[in-house]
Design an enzyme around this catalytic site. Sequence first.
Site, short mmCIF file in Angstrom:
data_model
loop_
_atom_site.label_atom_id
_atom_site.label_comp_id
_atom_site.label_asym_id
_atom_site.label_seq_id
_atom_site.Cartn_x
_atom_site.Cartn_y
_atom_site.Cartn_z
N MET A 21 0.84 -1.20 0.00
CA MET A 21 0.00 0.00 0.00
C MET A 21 0.87 1.25 0.00
SD MET A 21 -3.44 -0.95 2.06
CE MET A 21 -2.83 -0.70 3.70
N LEU A 24 6.66 2.96 1.53
CA LEU A 24 7.57 1.82 1.63
C LEU A 24 8.68 2.05 2.65
CD1 LEU A 24 7.90 0.96 -2.17
CD2 LEU A 24 6.23 0.10 -0.51
N HIS A 25 8.97 1.00 3.41
CA HIS A 25 10.05 1.03 4.39
C HIS A 25 10.96 -0.16 4.12
CE1 HIS A 25 7.74 -2.11 6.29
NE2 HIS A 25 6.72 -1.29 6.46
N HIS A 28 9.41 -3.57 3.28
CA HIS A 28 8.97 -3.75 1.89
C HIS A 28 10.16 -4.02 0.98
CE1 HIS A 28 5.57 -1.04 3.35
NE2 HIS A 28 4.93 -2.10 2.91
N GLN A 55 -10.34 -2.56 2.44
CA GLN A 55 -9.85 -3.21 3.66
C GLN A 55 -9.80 -2.25 4.85
OE1 GLN A 55 -5.98 -4.11 1.57
NE2 GLN A 55 -5.11 -3.78 3.59
N LEU A 179 8.92 -3.19 11.66
CA LEU A 179 8.71 -2.08 10.72
C LEU A 179 7.28 -2.11 10.20
CD1 LEU A 179 12.03 -1.94 8.67
CD2 LEU A 179 11.46 -0.97 10.90
N ARG A 182 2.68 2.34 9.50
CA ARG A 182 1.96 3.09 10.53
C ARG A 182 2.90 3.58 11.64
NH1 ARG A 182 -2.48 -0.58 9.08
NH2 ARG A 182 -4.20 0.72 8.34
O1 PAF Z 1 -0.21 -5.82 3.46
C1 PAF Z 1 -0.61 -4.89 2.72
O2 PAF Z 1 0.08 -3.92 2.48
C2 PAF Z 1 -1.99 -4.98 2.12
O3 PAF Z 1 -2.87 -5.60 2.98
C3 PAF Z 1 -2.01 -5.66 0.73
C4 PAF Z 1 -1.56 -7.11 0.82
C5 PAF Z 1 -1.10 -4.90 -0.22
C6 PAF Z 1 -3.43 -5.65 0.17
O4 PAF Z 1 -3.92 -4.36 0.04
#
Ligand code: PAF
Length: 293
Positions: A21, A24-25, A28, A55, A179, A182
């Site tokens: 989402m 990025l850290h 990721h 979600q 990490l 949030r």
């Molecule tokens: O873990 C996440 O960042 C999200 O839940 C994902 C898997 C990208 C789905 O939106």
Amino acid sequence: MTDWTLGGPAPTDRRAVVMTMGALHAGHLALVRRARAEAGPGGQVLVTIFVNPLQFGQGEDLDAYPRDLEGDLARLADVGADVVFAPEPDVVYPDGDPVVRVSAGRIGEVLEGASRPGHLDGVLTVVLKLMHLTRPDVALFGAKDAQQLLAVRRMVRDLDLEVEVLGVPTERDADGLALSSRNAYLSAADRASALALSSALRAGDAAAAAGDGVSAVLAAASGILDGAPGVDRDYLALVDPDTVEEVPTGHTGPALLLVAARVGTTRLIDNQAVDVAAPSTEGGTAGQEASRD
Ligand code: PAF
């Protein structure tokens, strides 16, 4: 434009996809590096960046969720990503909210699912759509979101999807904090308090290894969480890694210790795989004591 080619070798037959989402850290980036290794030099690594409205529940942080596309593209430049797919919501959901969705079933009702109703259904729905849109041979997910990882694995198995799902260990700061995008919300004081989560997991792990039994694992972790200022526990549970159902008191062997807590205004989750050694004394046969506040 919704995708950027970052260079790298021409795609061959193995495509590794990391779904994110954004914001990025290093966690990721570790997923992307692992994806590069999985795809191989002739394969393709594709990263998706999409803040999935489905979600997020009412009152959650959808609008405030950190977004930094330019920064994300810069961070991805030298970790082995070939393509970034960053669609707008109307690309993923051209007809608005989808009528047909994936259900996480029982996995989506307990723990994270109990605290965030519909969250895992929303995750699975977008993960399935992104799998169709990107056609991965392998999709990589972080182990920090343990219930999400399990739900994705079950979806792939239950719906006969032809994709390998790979869980990648949680990246932590030197002091143990897992990490998370949030973490950006945490004040300095919150951040210090947030260390209680990983400390609690380590204490639980030590109790498990010492053969103190399930109740002692939960008590050790609870003691740290409950003593930490500014930490409001949502749940603490020792679960079967394959079902996320709480293990019985007499359980020995592999288990997953899961924690969720609000620190300041930020909700954090973390987990630790433990191996519950045979208890030195009998812990009884009744179910676990309630561990949800
Ligand atoms: O873990 C996440 O960042 C999200 O839940 C994902 C898997 C990208 C789905 O939106």
